[in-house]
Write a protein that holds these residues in place. Sequence first.
Motif, mmCIF file in Angstrom:
data_model
loop_
_atom_site.group_PDB
_atom_site.id
_atom_site.type_symbol
_atom_site.label_atom_id
_atom_site.label_comp_id
_atom_site.label_asym_id
_atom_site.label_seq_id
_atom_site.Cartn_x
_atom_site.Cartn_y
_atom_site.Cartn_z
ATOM 1 N N LEU A 15 0.858 -1.189 0.000
ATOM 2 C CA LEU A 15 0.000 0.000 0.000
ATOM 3 C C LEU A 15 0.889 1.232 0.000
ATOM 4 O O LEU A 15 1.785 1.359 0.839
ATOM 5 C CB LEU A 15 -0.910 0.006 1.230
ATOM 6 C CG LEU A 15 -1.840 -1.202 1.394
ATOM 7 C CD1 LEU A 15 -2.508 -1.167 2.765
ATOM 8 C CD2 LEU A 15 -2.886 -1.211 0.290
ATOM 9 N N GLY A 16 0.658 2.128 -0.953
ATOM 10 C CA GLY A 16 1.494 3.319 -1.054
ATOM 11 C C GLY A 16 0.685 4.594 -1.145
ATOM 12 O O GLY A 16 -0.411 4.616 -1.715
ATOM 13 N N VAL A 17 1.234 5.672 -0.581
ATOM 14 C CA VAL A 17 0.619 6.998 -0.691
ATOM 15 C C VAL A 17 1.732 8.033 -0.791
ATOM 16 O O VAL A 17 2.771 7.897 -0.135
ATOM 17 C CB VAL A 17 -0.304 7.299 0.508
ATOM 18 C CG1 VAL A 17 0.465 7.250 1.823
ATOM 19 C CG2 VAL A 17 -1.013 8.636 0.330
ATOM 20 N N ALA A 18 1.546 9.027 -1.659
ATOM 21 C CA ALA A 18 2.567 10.058 -1.861
ATOM 22 C C ALA A 18 1.901 11.403 -2.090
ATOM 23 O O ALA A 18 0.777 11.490 -2.598
ATOM 24 C CB ALA A 18 3.455 9.706 -3.053
ATOM 25 N N TYR A 19 2.625 12.451 -1.705
ATOM 26 C CA TYR A 19 2.142 13.831 -1.906
ATOM 27 C C TYR A 19 3.099 14.532 -2.864
ATOM 28 O O TYR A 19 4.330 14.457 -2.696
ATOM 29 C CB TYR A 19 2.077 14.563 -0.588
ATOM 30 C CG TYR A 19 1.705 16.033 -0.725
ATOM 31 C CD1 TYR A 19 0.391 16.396 -1.001
ATOM 32 C CD2 TYR A 19 2.654 17.037 -0.566
ATOM 33 C CE1 TYR A 19 0.037 17.736 -1.132
ATOM 34 C CE2 TYR A 19 2.315 18.362 -0.689
ATOM 35 C CZ TYR A 19 1.002 18.722 -0.982
ATOM 36 O OH TYR A 19 0.660 20.039 -1.106
#
Length: 471
Positions: A463-467
């Motif tokens: 699971l990945g999240v980036a800004y």
Amino acid sequence: MNKKYLTLIITAAMATVSATAGASGYRFGSQSVSSQGTAEANGAEAADASTIFANPAGLSRLEGRQLMTGLTALVPHSTYSDSGSTRFTGTTTGGQKLQDEYAPKAVAAPSLYYSHKINDQWTAGFGSFVPYGANLSYDWDWAGRYALTDMKLTAIALNPSVSFKLNERHSFGFGVTAEFMKASLGQNVDVPGSVAASQAAGTGAALIRQIVALGGNPAALRSISDGRAEVEGKDWGYGFNVGYLYSPAPGTRLGVAYRSHIDHNLGGGADWDFSTVTTDRVVNGVIEAASHHEDSAALVKLRTPETLSINGYHEFDAQWAGMFDVTWTRNSRMQNINIQFLDTDNGDLVIRQQWKNTVRVALGANYKLNERVMLRAGIAHDEAPVRSDALRHAALPDSDRNQLSFGANWKLSPKSSIDVAYTYLDFKEASSSYKNDCRPGLLTCTGNGETTRGSWQTHMNLLGVAYNYQF
């Protein structure tokens, strides 16, 4: 058996995979959330600052100053079933036959990328990411404890880069990589097997006489248990990466990227513990002296494999874009690993790897849902470097795997957006019949002489999240 040996095998193995975003071995799993959404097929897309990892030539396509910061969590599920592991004497190791969840429930790794367009031709950037990692913790009484009980590998790469845009069709990129790796490893020492072997060889009486002469109680040998070995090692290594991006027409790009090998001299210490082998201190001391193992410094010299990637990107229309990536990794650099125990009479511990070169193939697509949302998907097949069951060690129960990924980019404003991604990795069942060619009692080499027989079953969720922000 020295733990240092394992520290360096893992270090070496994981370093092998540090070069590509889709490599097998000790690869962490993802160095960019946006590329994760396409199963790392988007090396030629060059849509954000994470192109520093995939192909630094892609920096030439980025405007202004861009920042990407992300976090990827890996959630594994792994099981092991033993099918007859044995000591060097040929007798069973005993212990637990089944291992469930010997991997952590979750591991997370950050990433950071920044790009700065200097003028119409030059763009600079900086990347920081986790190229690989591993964290295994088997029970101390499992059937394969003489090969490994626990291992942890952490690494970080710093990758300043620059690109040069020759014209609208040709761009070039170059980067320097500073790579730090640290590894620790533990395993049990087969003291019960060694004592049983000495008694069978007729030398057990001499051992008992020595214990009695020093005031010990030889009856303690009846309930003898394993010793322990622990090792740590760390090092900085340096390499480079280059890239080329060709744009024959608007919306179409072809890329080539190369990452060099990195030399590491992993230095650390090896510690041996026989203090809990029996309840009698004298007996423990005699056994420790007879083992010929002593705490010492340790060293392993490694050269990680290089990688070569070829990728492409094409916009079919205003909504759809397709992409591919083929990455070759020179894993054959990983042959035998010799762990040296400095300033001791102990022979090297030799880990037989004899890895093979591997190829990873990925296909991906983008779909522009509207002006604010971009959807992504990708599939990939990744070969494992392990050549055969006889060369599959408990520190790297790797196998070929298939990958399915989904992702999305959501624009929060004209200057900021969020990337999210989900990946499922399904591993082929991995069997082992690995035999350590050394055995206790030899001074010319170090090893428990065990044979690990069993199979691993693994699947993983990422699971990945980036800004992202553009200045």
